[in-house]
Design a protein around this motif. Structure first.
Motif, short mmCIF file in Angstrom:
data_model
loop_
_atom_site.label_atom_id
_atom_site.label_comp_id
_atom_site.label_asym_id
_atom_site.label_seq_id
_atom_site.Cartn_x
_atom_site.Cartn_y
_atom_site.Cartn_z
N THR A 1 -64.15 44.79 -38.77
CA THR A 1 -64.27 44.36 -40.17
C THR A 1 -64.22 45.54 -41.13
O THR A 1 -63.68 45.42 -42.24
N MET A 2 -64.74 46.67 -40.72
CA MET A 2 -64.73 47.85 -41.59
C MET A 2 -63.30 48.33 -41.85
O MET A 2 -62.95 48.68 -42.98
N LEU A 3 -62.46 48.34 -40.80
CA LEU A 3 -61.08 48.79 -40.99
C LEU A 3 -60.34 47.85 -41.93
O LEU A 3 -59.54 48.31 -42.76
N GLY A 4 -60.59 46.55 -41.83
CA GLY A 4 -59.96 45.62 -42.76
C GLY A 4 -60.36 45.90 -44.19
O GLY A 4 -59.52 45.88 -45.11
N LEU A 5 -61.65 46.17 -44.43
CA LEU A 5 -62.13 46.49 -45.78
C LEU A 5 -61.50 47.78 -46.28
O LEU A 5 -61.05 47.87 -47.43
N LEU A 6 -61.46 48.80 -45.43
CA LEU A 6 -60.94 50.10 -45.85
C LEU A 6 -59.45 50.02 -46.18
O LEU A 6 -58.98 50.65 -47.14
N ARG A 7 -58.69 49.26 -45.41
CA ARG A 7 -57.26 49.14 -45.71
C ARG A 7 -57.03 48.35 -46.99
O ARG A 7 -56.05 48.59 -47.71
N THR A 8 -57.90 47.39 -47.28
CA THR A 8 -57.81 46.68 -48.55
C THR A 8 -58.05 47.63 -49.72
O THR A 8 -57.32 47.61 -50.72
N ILE A 9 -59.06 48.49 -49.59
CA ILE A 9 -59.33 49.49 -50.63
C ILE A 9 -58.15 50.46 -50.76
O ILE A 9 -57.74 50.83 -51.86
N SER A 10 -57.58 50.87 -49.62
CA SER A 10 -56.42 51.77 -49.65
C SER A 10 -55.23 51.12 -50.34
O SER A 10 -54.50 51.78 -51.10
N PHE A 11 -55.03 49.82 -50.12
CA PHE A 11 -53.95 49.10 -50.80
C PHE A 11 -54.17 49.11 -52.31
O PHE A 11 -53.23 49.26 -53.09
N GLY A 12 -55.42 48.94 -52.73
CA GLY A 12 -55.73 49.00 -54.16
C GLY A 12 -55.38 50.34 -54.76
O GLY A 12 -54.84 50.42 -55.88
N TRP A 13 -55.67 51.42 -54.03
CA TRP A 13 -55.31 52.76 -54.52
C TRP A 13 -53.79 52.92 -54.62
O TRP A 13 -53.28 53.53 -55.56
N SER A 14 -53.07 52.37 -53.64
CA SER A 14 -51.61 52.48 -53.67
C SER A 14 -51.04 51.76 -54.89
O SER A 14 -50.13 52.26 -55.56
N GLU A 15 -51.56 50.57 -55.17
CA GLU A 15 -51.10 49.82 -56.34
C GLU A 15 -51.44 50.56 -57.63
O GLU A 15 -50.64 50.60 -58.57
N ARG A 16 -52.62 51.16 -57.68
CA ARG A 16 -53.03 51.90 -58.87
C ARG A 16 -52.10 53.10 -59.08
O ARG A 16 -51.64 53.36 -60.21
N ASP A 17 -51.81 53.83 -57.99
CA ASP A 17 -50.92 54.99 -58.11
C ASP A 17 -49.54 54.55 -58.59
O ASP A 17 -48.90 55.24 -59.39
N LEU A 18 -49.07 53.42 -58.08
CA LEU A 18 -47.75 52.93 -58.48
C LEU A 18 -47.73 52.57 -59.96
O LEU A 18 -46.79 52.91 -60.69
N ASN A 19 -48.78 51.91 -60.43
CA ASN A 19 -48.85 51.54 -61.85
C ASN A 19 -48.97 52.77 -62.74
O ASN A 19 -48.35 52.85 -63.81
N ASN A 20 -49.81 53.73 -62.31
CA ASN A 20 -49.97 54.94 -63.12
C ASN A 20 -48.69 55.76 -63.19
O ASN A 20 -48.44 56.46 -64.17
N ASN A 21 -47.89 55.68 -62.15
CA ASN A 21 -46.67 56.48 -62.10
C ASN A 21 -45.45 55.74 -62.65
O ASN A 21 -44.35 56.30 -62.69
N ALA A 22 -45.65 54.48 -63.05
CA ALA A 22 -44.51 53.68 -63.51
C ALA A 22 -43.83 54.32 -64.73
O ALA A 22 -42.60 54.41 -64.80
N GLU A 23 -44.60 54.78 -65.72
CA GLU A 23 -44.03 55.40 -66.92
C GLU A 23 -43.32 56.70 -66.57
O GLU A 23 -42.22 56.98 -67.09
N GLU A 24 -43.94 57.47 -65.69
CA GLU A 24 -43.30 58.73 -65.27
C GLU A 24 -42.00 58.45 -64.53
O GLU A 24 -40.99 59.16 -64.73
N ILE A 25 -42.01 57.41 -63.69
CA ILE A 25 -40.78 57.05 -62.96
C ILE A 25 -39.70 56.62 -63.95
O ILE A 25 -38.52 56.97 -63.81
N ARG A 26 -40.08 55.85 -65.01
CA ARG A 26 -39.09 55.41 -66.00
C ARG A 26 -38.50 56.62 -66.74
O ARG A 26 -37.29 56.69 -66.97
N ASN A 27 -39.36 57.56 -67.13
CA ASN A 27 -38.86 58.76 -67.83
C ASN A 27 -37.94 59.58 -66.94
O ASN A 27 -36.91 60.11 -67.40
#
Length: 376
Positions: A262-288
């Motif tokens: 159960t812990m690994l499932g929780l940790l991978r969910t949190i890791s997925f959230g970080w990946s989505e956050r990084d993608l959103n934060n980098n979206a403007e930079e990627i557009r530029n």
């Protein structure tokens, strides 16, 4: 007279002795004949016995060969048995030494696990492996032994996992062990049941202790629970066998018991959230970066078109030169040759270049590089 008497005596003696001599010779002849016959009979018997012996030898030969083979196999079997016994002794010795080493290591582990701090460190090691599998990095996505002000002074959860949207999930990795370990080492079912029941109560006690610390109140954005990490699945399942309401009690106290699964499932969910956050934060930079790349492509197309224009002019100049050369020089050379001027090779004008060049154009609407054909 005396001589005659002597001769007469000899004659008489011979006459008288002759029958005796013949008789004696006859007896000896008969005796010798009997011995010869006996010897012949014995010889015949020996020959028959020899033939019988040879026949028996022939009959016994397969038996002798079988006995010889059996003896060889028996000796080989004895030799292999001795080798196997030697190997078995060595294996038994090695197994005994390993068993002794295992017992020593087990006692050391049991002794180490008897200390709460050591159990916490072991739980942290297991948790660290799960964090690596989930792709979380220390200092970026989680922190260890982060001290903060708590209800009873300084609170220091074993691991604090940062959430992508802010906040953190707090984890404690110290777990009950003694009763569970003793239960796994006994074959007495009654004793094992008593020890596992004690383990369930120890786990419930640990949940109460963790709930009283209220780690989640030390963070403004932490969810209203703390995770109790159990590094073995059996630590939780064994306790649930003796206290089916254990999880419900833990949830009511804002404590979530978590095993590696159960812990690994929780940790991978949190890791997925970080990946989505990084993608959103980098979206403007990627557009530029994309806009800059398109700008550079437009400039590159301009350079290519300039090169095309220069090459087109070069081709036009070359063709003009070839046409003038043909009119001014080649025709005159042909007339000279017709007048008888010697030449080693006939002069011919080079062929004109007739290949058309394409004009490149970058379309900003569809982002494609297009080529327009030009016939020169």
């Amino acid at each position: 007279m005396q001589t005659s008497s002597l001769i007469l005596g000899i004659v008489i003696g011979v006459v008288i002795a002759s029958p005796f001599a013949w008789f004696i010779g006859r007896q000896r002849s008969v005796l010798l004949s009997g011995k010869v016959q006996s010897l012949e009979e014995r010889n015949s018997a020996l020959e028959k016995a020899n033939l019988a012996s040879n026949s028996i030898d022939q009959m016994l030969k397969p038996v002798q060969e079988a006995l010889t083979e059996l003896k060889t196999k028996s000796e080989d079997a004895d030799r292999r048995r001795i080798d196997a016994e030697s190997m078995l002794k060595n294996e038994m010795k090695t197994l005994r030494e390993r068993n002794e080493s295992l017992e020593v290591a087990t006692r050391q582990i049991a002794s180490a696990m008897g200390k709460g701090q050591t159990r916490g460190q072991y739980g942290e090691m297991q948790l660290e492996q799960l964090l690596k599998h989930a792709g979380l990095l220390e200092g970026t996505h989680f922190q260890r032994q982060d001290s903060r002000a708590g209800v009873d002074g300084v609170a220091r959860p074993d691991v604090s996992i940062l959430l992508a949207g802010g906040g953190e999930v707090l984890i404690d990795a110290k777990f009950p062990w003694d009763a569970f370990f003793e239960a796994m080492g006994t074959n007495d079912q009654a004793e094992k049941a008593v020890l596992l029941d004690k383990h369930a109560k120890d786990l419930g006690k640990r949940i109460n202790e963790l709930s009283a610390k209220e780690y989640q109140t030390t963070s403004a954005k932490s969810p209203n629970f703390v995770i109790l990490f159990l590094p073995f699945e059996s630590l939780l399942t064994a306790a649930l066998d003796f206290d089916g309401l254990l999880l419900e009690k833990a949830f009511g106290k804002n404590v979530i018991p978590a095993t590696p699964t159960t812990m690994l499932g929780l940790l991978r969910t949190i890791s997925f959230g970080w990946s989505e956050r990084d993608l959103n934060n980098n979206a403007e930079e990627i557009r530029n970066m994309g806009a800059e790349m398109l700008k550079r492509l437009v400039k590159l197309v301009e350079h290519i078109d300039t090169m095309r224009s220069g090459l087109s002019k070069a081709v036009d100049g070359y063709n003009s030169f070839v046409s003038s050369f043909d009119r001014q020089a080649v025709s005159q050379a042909k007339r000279l040759a017709q007048k008888g001027v010697p030449t080693t090779k006939q002069i011919e004008a080079p062929e004109e270049v007739s290949t058309g060049l394409s004009k490149s154009r970058f379309s900003g609407e569809n982002g494609r590089l297009e080529l327009e054909g030009l016939e020169d």
